[in-house]
Design a protein around this motif. Structure first.
Motif, PDB file in Angstrom:
ATOM      1  N   TYR A 137      85.592  32.532  55.216  1.00 59.98           N
ATOM      2  CA  TYR A 137      86.662  33.314  55.862  1.00 59.98           C
ATOM      3  C   TYR A 137      87.976  33.154  55.106  1.00 59.98           C
ATOM      4  O   TYR A 137      88.676  34.138  54.832  1.00 59.98           O
ATOM      5  N   TYR A 138      88.324  31.903  54.738  1.00 60.61           N
ATOM      6  CA  TYR A 138      89.564  31.663  54.018  1.00 60.61           C
ATOM      7  C   TYR A 138      89.559  32.355  52.659  1.00 60.61           C
ATOM      8  O   TYR A 138      90.602  32.794  52.162  1.00 60.61           O
ATOM      9  N   ASP A 139      88.388  32.452  52.054  1.00 62.61           N
ATOM     10  CA  ASP A 139      88.269  33.194  50.796  1.00 62.61           C
ATOM     11  C   ASP A 139      88.544  34.671  51.043  1.00 62.61           C
ATOM     12  O   ASP A 139      89.299  35.312  50.298  1.00 62.61           O
ATOM     13  N   GLY A 140      87.958  35.206  52.117  1.00 60.78           N
ATOM     14  CA  GLY A 140      88.123  36.622  52.412  1.00 60.78           C
ATOM     15  C   GLY A 140      89.552  37.027  52.684  1.00 60.78           C
ATOM     16  O   GLY A 140      89.962  38.140  52.341  1.00 60.78           O
ATOM     17  N   VAL A 141      90.336  36.133  53.310  1.00 59.91           N
ATOM     18  CA  VAL A 141      91.724  36.483  53.643  1.00 59.91           C
ATOM     19  C   VAL A 141      92.699  36.013  52.579  1.00 59.91           C
ATOM     20  O   VAL A 141      93.919  36.167  52.727  1.00 59.91           O
ATOM     21  N   GLY A 142      92.173  35.428  51.496  1.00 54.68           N
ATOM     22  CA  GLY A 142      93.032  35.056  50.382  1.00 54.68           C
ATOM     23  C   GLY A 142      93.794  33.770  50.553  1.00 54.68           C
ATOM     24  O   GLY A 142      94.735  33.498  49.797  1.00 54.68           O
ATOM     25  N   VAL A 143      93.409  32.929  51.519  1.00 54.45           N
ATOM     26  CA  VAL A 143      94.108  31.669  51.732  1.00 54.45           C
ATOM     27  C   VAL A 143      93.555  30.566  50.831  1.00 54.45           C
ATOM     28  O   VAL A 143      94.306  29.746  50.299  1.00 54.45           O
ATOM     29  N   LEU A 144      92.214  30.559  50.635  1.00 50.23           N
ATOM     30  CA  LEU A 144      91.584  29.508  49.828  1.00 50.23           C
ATOM     31  C   LEU A 144      90.406  30.106  49.039  1.00 50.23           C
ATOM     32  O   LEU A 144      89.243  29.904  49.388  1.00 50.23           O
ATOM     33  N   PRO A 145      90.685  30.845  47.978  1.00 50.48           N
ATOM     34  CA  PRO A 145      89.596  31.401  47.172  1.00 50.48           C
ATOM     35  C   PRO A 145      88.899  30.294  46.364  1.00 50.48           C
ATOM     36  O   PRO A 145      89.535  29.296  46.006  1.00 50.48           O
ATOM     37  N   PRO A 146      87.610  30.413  46.113  1.00 59.26           N
ATOM     38  CA  PRO A 146      86.892  29.394  45.321  1.00 59.26           C
ATOM     39  C   PRO A 146      87.362  29.395  43.872  1.00 59.26           C
ATOM     40  O   PRO A 146      87.947  30.375  43.390  1.00 59.26           O
ATOM     41  N   ALA A 147      87.097  28.291  43.189  1.00 53.80           N
ATOM     42  CA  ALA A 147      87.476  28.206  41.769  1.00 53.80           C
ATOM     43  C   ALA A 147      86.599  29.119  40.914  1.00 53.80           C
ATOM     44  O   ALA A 147      87.036  29.616  39.880  1.00 53.80           O
ATOM     45  N   HIS A 148      85.361  29.362  41.376  1.00 55.48           N
ATOM     46  CA  HIS A 148      84.444  30.195  40.595  1.00 55.48           C
ATOM     47  C   HIS A 148      83.435  30.846  41.541  1.00 55.48           C
ATOM     48  O   HIS A 148      82.987  30.224  42.507  1.00 55.48           O
ATOM     49  N   VAL A 149      83.099  32.106  41.248  1.00 57.65           N
ATOM     50  CA  VAL A 149      82.054  32.827  41.985  1.00 57.65           C
ATOM     51  C   VAL A 149      81.025  33.309  40.975  1.00 57.65           C
ATOM     52  O   VAL A 149      81.368  34.009  40.006  1.00 57.65           O
ATOM     53  N   ASP A 150      79.773  32.908  41.169  1.00 62.99           N
ATOM     54  CA  ASP A 150      78.700  33.326  40.248  1.00 62.99           C
ATOM     55  C   ASP A 150      78.547  34.839  40.329  1.00 62.99           C
ATOM     56  O   ASP A 150      78.312  35.394  41.409  1.00 62.99           O
ATOM     57  N   PRO A 151      78.710  35.546  39.198  1.00 63.86           N
ATOM     58  CA  PRO A 151      78.655  37.008  39.223  1.00 63.86           C
ATOM     59  C   PRO A 151      77.279  37.566  39.591  1.00 63.86           C
ATOM     60  O   PRO A 151      77.176  38.719  40.004  1.00 63.86           O
ATOM     61  N   GLN A 160      91.016  21.509  44.558  1.00 66.46           N
ATOM     62  CA  GLN A 160      91.181  22.313  45.776  1.00 66.46           C
ATOM     63  C   GLN A 160      90.979  21.524  47.068  1.00 66.46           C
ATOM     64  O   GLN A 160      91.193  22.056  48.149  1.00 66.46           O
ATOM     65  N   MET A 161      90.556  20.290  46.958  1.00 68.29           N
ATOM     66  CA  MET A 161      90.260  19.517  48.164  1.00 68.29           C
ATOM     67  C   MET A 161      91.516  19.302  49.018  1.00 68.29           C
ATOM     68  O   MET A 161      91.473  19.437  50.248  1.00 68.29           O
ATOM     69  N   ARG A 162      92.627  18.995  48.385  1.00 66.57           N
ATOM     70  CA  ARG A 162      93.866  18.764  49.129  1.00 66.57           C
ATOM     71  C   ARG A 162      94.299  20.021  49.865  1.00 66.57           C
ATOM     72  O   ARG A 162      94.689  19.987  51.042  1.00 66.57           O
ATOM     73  N   ARG A 163      94.224  21.153  49.185  1.00 65.75           N
ATOM     74  CA  ARG A 163      94.611  22.429  49.805  1.00 65.75           C
ATOM     75  C   ARG A 163      93.670  22.776  50.960  1.00 65.75           C
ATOM     76  O   ARG A 163      94.095  23.242  52.009  1.00 65.75           O
ATOM     77  N   ALA A 164      92.377  22.513  50.765  1.00 65.25           N
ATOM     78  CA  ALA A 164      91.406  22.836  51.808  1.00 65.25           C
ATOM     79  C   ALA A 164      91.657  22.013  53.059  1.00 65.25           C
ATOM     80  O   ALA A 164      91.579  22.522  54.187  1.00 65.25           O
ATOM     81  N   ARG A 165      91.955  20.729  52.893  1.00 69.67           N
ATOM     82  CA  ARG A 165      92.231  19.887  54.061  1.00 69.67           C
ATOM     83  C   ARG A 165      93.503  20.348  54.781  1.00 69.67           C
ATOM     84  O   ARG A 165      93.582  20.333  56.009  1.00 69.67           O
ATOM     85  N   LEU A 166      94.512  20.761  54.006  1.00 70.36           N
ATOM     86  CA  LEU A 166      95.755  21.255  54.609  1.00 70.36           C
ATOM     87  C   LEU A 166      95.501  22.542  55.377  1.00 70.36           C
ATOM     88  O   LEU A 166      96.000  22.727  56.495  1.00 70.36           O
ATOM     89  N   VAL A 167      94.707  23.441  54.794  1.00 69.25           N
ATOM     90  CA  VAL A 167      94.379  24.699  55.480  1.00 69.25           C
ATOM     91  C   VAL A 167      93.653  24.407  56.792  1.00 69.25           C
ATOM     92  O   VAL A 167      93.948  24.997  57.840  1.00 69.25           O
ATOM     93  N   GLY A 168      92.679  23.498  56.738  1.00 71.93           N
ATOM     94  CA  GLY A 168      91.951  23.161  57.942  1.00 71.93           C
ATOM     95  C   GLY A 168      92.851  22.584  59.019  1.00 71.93           C
ATOM     96  O   GLY A 168      92.716  22.909  60.206  1.00 71.93           O
ATOM     97  N   ALA A 169      93.795  21.728  58.612  1.00 74.61           N
ATOM     98  CA  ALA A 169      94.709  21.126  59.577  1.00 74.61           C
ATOM     99  C   ALA A 169      95.644  22.171  60.185  1.00 74.61           C
ATOM    100  O   ALA A 169      95.882  22.186  61.396  1.00 74.61           O
TER     101      ALA A 169
END
Length: 325
Positions: free
Chosen positions: A24-38, A49-58
């Motif tokens: 969901y966070y990827d879809g709304v542009g808040v936490l896109p993955p570092a890589h998506v297999d084409p 990205q771990m620090r950002r992900a924990r902040l988003v979750g909080a």
């Protein structure tokens, strides 16, 4: 580079955020993955990205919207920290107001059957009492009359004018009753209301009391007989067959007697009463309503129809009249 990345499942387990939330966070542009297999579309994340992900979750757990999170995450850490402190202060204030409201609602429920009560905005009722009090203070009318019934109505009179201000309550009214606030209590009541958010006004046996965040304010009982201003208003208020909008400057001049023309119908009024009435209203225009030349005239500010003043037609016992000679 891919060797340093982990799958969405492993990343979710590491940061304590469900994989569905990461998608969901990827879809709304808040936490896109570092890589998506084409080819497979699989998402991969790296350790940065771990620090950002924990902040988003909080932040999400605290109820922030996606827009609020996106605004925060786009700023530097120092800016984010400052905004979070402001948010904390706002939430603390909201919680305090909520707690005060719960206490007041509880007090209102406890008053059912023994008193009429109404929850009102403290700042607004303080303002209203001050405006209506401008027409009070006569020795026999040294109080404001409060009517609790589907809201709150405040009235006052100086024998020649009757001011009335009605407004809806913040919450449904409990019961119905009429009480008096002595003019002598207004200064202390105004100071008590200052700083309050919402207050409960209760009327029991004609005595008005107020509940807020601290000790209650109880108005002193009024000792003398006091006329029912609500009944007087109902008997004298015009239906408004004649109406006219005027600027305050049109109701000023020299001489104590003036004839006001309202839609072709003239009425004789005492100038000092008219000028005092206009001064008690707000705005740059006054709406006049009347039915016949020898009846009362209703003064109202068009932008604030809940505030109005009845002015009696000119008689000998008014200020400057024949009886004063």
């Amino acid at each position: 580079m891919l060797d340093s990345m982990v799958s969405i499942g492993a990343f979710a387990a590491a940061v304590g955020v469900p994989a569905s939330a990461l998608r969901y966070y990827d879809g709304v542009g808040v936490l896109p993955p570092a890589h998506v297999d084409p080819v497979t579309g699989y998402r991969f994340y790296d350790a940065v990205q771990m620090r950002r992900a924990r902040l988003v979750g909080a932040l999400r757990g605290l109820g922030l919207s996606v827009e609020e999170m996106r605004s925060l995450l786009e700023a530097d850490d120092s800016v984010v920290a400052a905004r979070l402190r402001v948010l904390a202060a706002e939430r603390t204030a909201d919680a305090r107001r909520g707690a005060e409201l719960l206490v007041l609602l509880a007090a209102g429920l406890e008053a059912v059957g023994s008193a009429a009560s109404v929850l009102v905005d403290a700042t607004y009722v303080r303002f209203v009492l001050g405006r209506v009090a401008l027409l009070a203070g006569d020795a026999s009318l040294d109080a404001l009359q409060l009517v609790v019934d589907d809201g709150l109505v405040v009235l006052s009179s100086d024998r020649y004018r009757l001011a009335r201000w009605s407004f809806r309550a913040a919450e449904p009214t409990t019961g119905g009753a009429t009480g008096l606030v002595p003019v002598a209590d207004l200064a202390a009541l105004s100071a008590w209301l200052d700083g309050e958010v919402a207050v409960m006004c209760r009327v029991l046996d004609g005595v008005v009391s107020w509940s807020g965040s601290g000790p209650d304010f109880v108005c002193r009982p009024h000792q003398s007989d006091f006329p029912d201003l609500t009944t007087i208003y109902a008997a004298l208020a015009p239906a408004g067959r004649h109406r006219r909008r005027v600027a305050p400057a049109e109701l000023a001049g020299v001489g104590e007697v003036m004839v006001v023309n309202v839609d072709g119908c003239g009425v004789m009024l005492t100038r000092s009463l008219v000028e005092g009435t206009v001064a008690s209203l707000l705005g740059d225009e006054v709406l006049l309503l009347m039915d016949e030349p020898e009846a009362a005239v209703l003064f109202r500010f068009p932008g604030q129809p809940e505030h109005e003043v009845l002015v009696m037609p000119r008689t000998g016992d008014q200020p400057g009249g024949a009886d004063d000679d």
